[in-house]
Design a protein around this motif. Structure first.
Motif, mmCIF file in Angstrom:
data_model
loop_
_atom_site.group_PDB
_atom_site.id
_atom_site.type_symbol
_atom_site.label_atom_id
_atom_site.label_comp_id
_atom_site.label_asym_id
_atom_site.label_seq_id
_atom_site.Cartn_x
_atom_site.Cartn_y
_atom_site.Cartn_z
ATOM 1 N N LEU A 288 0.808 -1.221 0.000
ATOM 2 C CA LEU A 288 0.000 0.000 0.000
ATOM 3 C C LEU A 288 0.841 1.272 0.000
ATOM 4 O O LEU A 288 0.455 2.288 -0.574
ATOM 5 C CB LEU A 288 -0.927 0.005 1.223
ATOM 6 C CG LEU A 288 -2.274 -0.673 1.030
ATOM 7 C CD1 LEU A 288 -3.034 -0.687 2.344
ATOM 8 C CD2 LEU A 288 -3.089 0.040 -0.043
ATOM 9 N N ALA A 289 1.985 1.215 0.686
ATOM 10 C CA ALA A 289 2.834 2.408 0.726
ATOM 11 C C ALA A 289 3.276 2.779 -0.689
ATOM 12 O O ALA A 289 3.406 3.957 -1.030
ATOM 13 C CB ALA A 289 4.051 2.165 1.619
ATOM 14 N N ASP A 290 3.488 1.755 -1.519
ATOM 15 C CA ASP A 290 3.889 2.024 -2.905
ATOM 16 C C ASP A 290 2.724 2.517 -3.749
ATOM 17 O O ASP A 290 2.896 3.322 -4.658
ATOM 18 C CB ASP A 290 4.517 0.764 -3.504
ATOM 19 C CG ASP A 290 5.686 0.294 -2.677
ATOM 20 O OD1 ASP A 290 6.728 0.962 -2.692
ATOM 21 O OD2 ASP A 290 5.530 -0.713 -1.960
ATOM 22 N N CYS A 291 1.516 2.001 -3.433
ATOM 23 C CA CYS A 291 0.319 2.529 -4.111
ATOM 24 C C CYS A 291 0.223 4.023 -3.815
ATOM 25 O O CYS A 291 -0.088 4.827 -4.708
ATOM 26 C CB CYS A 291 -0.948 1.868 -3.595
ATOM 27 S SG CYS A 291 -1.037 0.129 -3.879
ATOM 28 N N PHE A 292 0.459 4.343 -2.557
ATOM 29 C CA PHE A 292 0.373 5.746 -2.142
ATOM 30 C C PHE A 292 1.390 6.579 -2.921
ATOM 31 O O PHE A 292 1.077 7.636 -3.459
ATOM 32 C CB PHE A 292 0.635 5.855 -0.628
ATOM 33 C CG PHE A 292 0.345 7.210 -0.059
ATOM 34 C CD1 PHE A 292 -0.910 7.514 0.439
ATOM 35 C CD2 PHE A 292 1.320 8.205 -0.019
ATOM 36 C CE1 PHE A 292 -1.196 8.767 0.957
ATOM 37 C CE2 PHE A 292 1.056 9.458 0.488
ATOM 38 C CZ PHE A 292 -0.216 9.743 0.982
ATOM 39 N N LEU A 293 2.609 6.048 -3.000
ATOM 40 C CA LEU A 293 3.680 6.749 -3.721
ATOM 41 C C LEU A 293 3.302 6.915 -5.192
ATOM 42 O O LEU A 293 3.468 7.993 -5.780
ATOM 43 C CB LEU A 293 4.977 5.958 -3.573
ATOM 44 C CG LEU A 293 6.189 6.486 -4.308
ATOM 45 C CD1 LEU A 293 6.597 7.840 -3.740
ATOM 46 C CD2 LEU A 293 7.362 5.517 -4.205
ATOM 47 N N GLN A 294 2.777 5.843 -5.782
ATOM 48 C CA GLN A 294 2.443 5.900 -7.202
ATOM 49 C C GLN A 294 1.339 6.917 -7.495
ATOM 50 O O GLN A 294 1.397 7.671 -8.450
ATOM 51 C CB GLN A 294 1.995 4.511 -7.685
ATOM 52 C CG GLN A 294 1.626 4.513 -9.160
ATOM 53 C CD GLN A 294 1.363 3.121 -9.673
ATOM 54 O OE1 GLN A 294 2.156 2.596 -10.434
ATOM 55 N NE2 GLN A 294 0.271 2.528 -9.235
ATOM 56 N N LEU A 295 0.335 6.940 -6.611
ATOM 57 C CA LEU A 295 -0.827 7.798 -6.873
ATOM 58 C C LEU A 295 -0.610 9.253 -6.473
ATOM 59 O O LEU A 295 -1.204 10.154 -7.057
ATOM 60 C CB LEU A 295 -2.053 7.264 -6.125
ATOM 61 C CG LEU A 295 -2.748 6.095 -6.798
ATOM 62 C CD1 LEU A 295 -3.728 5.437 -5.846
ATOM 63 C CD2 LEU A 295 -3.476 6.561 -8.046
ATOM 64 N N THR A 296 0.205 9.469 -5.446
ATOM 65 C CA THR A 296 0.340 10.842 -4.933
ATOM 66 C C THR A 296 1.692 11.462 -5.251
ATOM 67 O O THR A 296 1.850 12.673 -5.127
ATOM 68 C CB THR A 296 0.155 10.877 -3.398
ATOM 69 O OG1 THR A 296 1.256 10.205 -2.788
ATOM 70 C CG2 THR A 296 -1.143 10.218 -2.966
ATOM 71 N N GLY A 297 2.667 10.611 -5.618
ATOM 72 C CA GLY A 297 4.010 11.125 -5.870
ATOM 73 C C GLY A 297 4.751 11.462 -4.589
ATOM 74 O O GLY A 297 5.804 12.085 -4.602
ATOM 75 N N ARG A 298 4.175 11.063 -3.444
ATOM 76 C CA ARG A 298 4.824 11.350 -2.158
ATOM 77 C C ARG A 298 4.936 10.069 -1.339
ATOM 78 O O ARG A 298 4.047 9.209 -1.420
ATOM 79 C CB ARG A 298 3.990 12.330 -1.331
ATOM 80 C CG ARG A 298 3.806 13.657 -1.992
ATOM 81 C CD ARG A 298 3.179 14.570 -1.001
ATOM 82 N NE ARG A 298 2.582 15.703 -1.660
ATOM 83 C CZ ARG A 298 2.049 16.710 -1.009
ATOM 84 N NH1 ARG A 298 2.027 16.710 0.302
ATOM 85 N NH2 ARG A 298 1.533 17.727 -1.662
ATOM 86 N N PRO A 299 5.988 9.961 -0.530
ATOM 87 C CA PRO A 299 6.071 8.780 0.335
ATOM 88 C C PRO A 299 5.078 8.886 1.490
ATOM 89 O O PRO A 299 4.789 9.992 1.952
ATOM 90 C CB PRO A 299 7.510 8.815 0.850
ATOM 91 C CG PRO A 299 7.916 10.242 0.757
ATOM 92 C CD PRO A 299 7.139 10.851 -0.375
ATOM 93 N N LEU A 300 4.571 7.747 1.933
ATOM 94 C CA LEU A 300 3.579 7.743 3.004
ATOM 95 C C LEU A 300 4.182 8.176 4.335
ATOM 96 O O LEU A 300 3.500 8.744 5.178
ATOM 97 C CB LEU A 300 2.979 6.336 3.123
ATOM 98 C CG LEU A 300 1.861 6.129 4.124
ATOM 99 C CD1 LEU A 300 0.690 7.052 3.847
ATOM 100 C CD2 LEU A 300 1.398 4.690 4.103
ATOM 101 N N ASP A 301 5.475 7.896 4.506
ATOM 102 C CA ASP A 301 6.078 8.252 5.796
ATOM 103 C C ASP A 301 6.576 9.688 5.818
ATOM 104 O O ASP A 301 7.349 10.068 6.672
ATOM 105 C CB ASP A 301 7.203 7.279 6.145
ATOM 106 C CG ASP A 301 8.275 7.243 5.076
ATOM 107 O OD1 ASP A 301 8.241 8.097 4.161
ATOM 108 O OD2 ASP A 301 9.141 6.353 5.133
ATOM 109 N N GLY A 302 6.103 10.493 4.916
ATOM 110 C CA GLY A 302 6.447 11.920 4.947
ATOM 111 C C GLY A 302 7.751 12.196 4.261
ATOM 112 O O GLY A 302 8.208 13.318 4.217
#
Lengths: 302, 253
Positions: A288-302
């Motif tokens: 999921l963290a990579d999904c977040f990165l892919q969709l938002t262009g930002r890492p989930l951990d800030g």
């Protein structure tokens, strides 16, 4: 058609510093577990406070079970905030009893046993560890089997056993058609319990999809985490075939790319001077963290 | 294990009697033994010398009234802002409890402990001064009513502030003029706005009642008047506390 447990339309709650949330719209149906993922400061807690009747949004509307009146929603709704406030001088049992009485339901002694607190139920909460207080907090929220459960960072302070208990509880709730809303950064927990996942960035919901769909979107990919000495031209990494996202980290970079033969060799080639510069390299299947990165262009951990 | 969890309410919980929030809060106050002992003893540190040394009645009554006012306001104001800081009020706010009920129950739990303090103080006065029993009774009742009024004032301040330090500061700013206007430092004029303001605050009545207990000659006040004022201020305190439940819980919401 079944009534939605929760429906928010364009809710807005911003603070003077610009932080906060909104406008956000979302729906939560019976038997759904919706997890909101976002880095610190993305507005998860503010949103959960609005959706749990604790805070009033400055704009938009929230409906609980089709009704905009928060007072009528409260008998069917329970919340776990991040603070572990109890009446410390009395026992866990007495605290739990108070919540049962406040919700006008019978006490369920099994709750203490299930939460792993049966042995210490008669002791003052002041003697509890942080993890035990968190378990009690969750047990209190489960009193009366609320139709809608709102959890803010529920795995905070829980040990492995406590976490498994919570995963079991949410799974059973889902099977019985009860709804749960979770705000967290804990992707492995979300992958275990969520049916849908929303990504929050700067107070806006940038994605809201079924968990399976999100994970499938990164299915054929790899996350390559690099640590190196000195500067590396990230644009060179971005030019590698199949690379979808490159994000700088304090001592390296995180690369998300479609999996293929030769991918790692090409990425390392882009770093260059490996013998002098490369410190560490990790390759894993994305989550999921990579999904977040892919969709938002930002890492989930800030 | 499950059997143990299903045990009957503990003794202290049954002692606290009531089934709701105030029973839980009261039980917590009674279990903080060290804090409770300090609370009960500290009014005596002032009351015993005042009662035994023949201090001028006006000033002795003034100090005792200030003490009662402080006990009621500070106790409630500080404990509620602390509860907000810990997140306890957040938790109460999302429970299906009537807002008036939350205000009243939080107020009651603090008031009961405050009443213990005032009762000890009255007992010291009884032992040292041997006043008329009806005067002592009406003074005791007026003390409880003043505590109720002060407690509601503390609750109002807690509804406007975010932390104990801020609450203390606001309480001082609110309470000092009230005490002055009640004539505690200068006496109450025979007429004019200050006379009427003193009539609607409990502090001037209590100061006069304490003067009677100390065998002084207050400018006005009789036992029936004190009893009537007690009933009125108990009612005002209770109603105000109930009405303040909503603003207390919804501060910052």
């Amino acid at each position: 058609m079944a009534v939605l447990a929760l429906e928010a339309q364009g809710i807005l709650r911003r603070y003077r510093n610009g932080r906060g949330v909104g406008p956000v719209s979302l729906r939560l149906g019976p038997g759904e577990v919706l997890a909101l993922l976002g880095p610190n400061g993305s507005g998860k807690t503010t949103l959960l406070r609005c959706l749990s009747t604790r805070s009033r949004p400055r704009g938009g509307e929230v409906r609980w079970f089709g009704d905009p009146d928060p007072a009528r929603a409260r008998p069917r709704l329970a919340v776990v905030f991040d603070a572990t406030a109890h009446v410390d001088e009395v026992s866990g049992q007495d605290n739990l009893r108070f919540f049962a009485r406040a919700r006008r339901v019978r006490e369920d002694p099994q709750l203490l046993a299930d939460s792993g607190l049966a042995e210490v139920g008669g002791e003052q909460v002041a003697n509890y560890s942080y993890g035990m207080r968190r378990r009690l907090l969750i047990a209190e929220a489960l009193v009366g089997d609320p139709t809608l459960l709102v959890l803010d960072e529920p795995t905070l302070g829980l040990d492995v056993e406590g976490r498994r208990w919570l995963e079991r509880v949410l799974g059973e709730r889902q099977r019985r058609g009860l709804s749960t809303l979770v705000g967290t950064n804990d992707t492995s927990f979300v992958e275990e319990v969520a049916t849908r996942v929303g990504f929050l960035v700067d107070g806006r919901l940038v994605a809201d999809s079924p968990l399976g769909e999100l994970l499938a979107s990164v299915g054929g990919m790899r996350e390559v985490s690099l640590r190196f000495r000195g500067e590396v031209d990230l644009d060179r990494l971005r030019e590698v075939a199949g690379v979808r996202q490159v994000v700088a980290s304090p001592d390296g970079a995180l690369v998300l790319a479609a999996h293929r033969d030769g991918l790692v060799a090409d990425v390392l080639g882009a770093v260059g001077e490996l013998d002098r510069r490369l410190v560490d390299l990790t390759i894993r299947e994305p989550g999921l963290a990579d999904c977040f990165l892919q969709l938002t262009g930002r890492p989930l951990d800030g | 294990m499950a059997e143990r969890a299903a045990a009957r309410p503990t003794g202290a919980f049954r002692l606290a009697g009531p089934r709701g929030l105030w029973g839980l809060e009261l039980q917590a106050s009674l279990r903080r033994r060290r804090a409770l002992a300090i609370k009960l003893v500290f009014p005596l540190v002032l009351a015993v010398p005042l009662a035994l040394t023949g201090a001028p009645q006006f000033f002795a009554a003034m100090l005792l009234t200030v003490l009662i006012a402080m006990v009621g306001t500070v106790g409630t104001g500080v404990s509620l802002t602390r509860a907000r800081g810990a997140g306890w009020l957040d938790r109460l706010a999302v429970l299906p409890l009537g807002r008036w009920r939350v205000g009243l129950e939080l107020f009651l739990a603090g008031w009961v402990v405050d009443c213990l303090q005032a009762t000890l103080l009255i007992l010291v006065l009884e032992a040292a001064q041997r006043p008329d029993p009806l005067t002592l009774f009406s003074t005791w009742l007026l003390s409880l009513a003043t505590l109720a009024f002060s407690g509601a004032l503390g609750l109002a301040v807690a509804a406007l502030t975010d932390n104990p330090g801020e609450a203390m500061l606001v309480l001082a700013v609110v309470l000092a003029p009230m005490l002055f206007l009640s004539g505690l430092f200068t006496g109450v004029p025979a007429s004019g706005p200050r006379y009427w303001i003193a009539q609607i605050l409990p502090f001037s009545y209590l100061q006069n009642a304490f003067q009677l207990v100390l065998h002084g000659n207050p400018p006005y006040g009789s036992d029936p008047q004190f009893l009537l004022a007690s009933a009125a201020f108990l009612l005002v305190g209770g109603i105000a506390a109930a009405a303040l439940g909503r603003p207390l819980l919804h501060r910052g919401a």
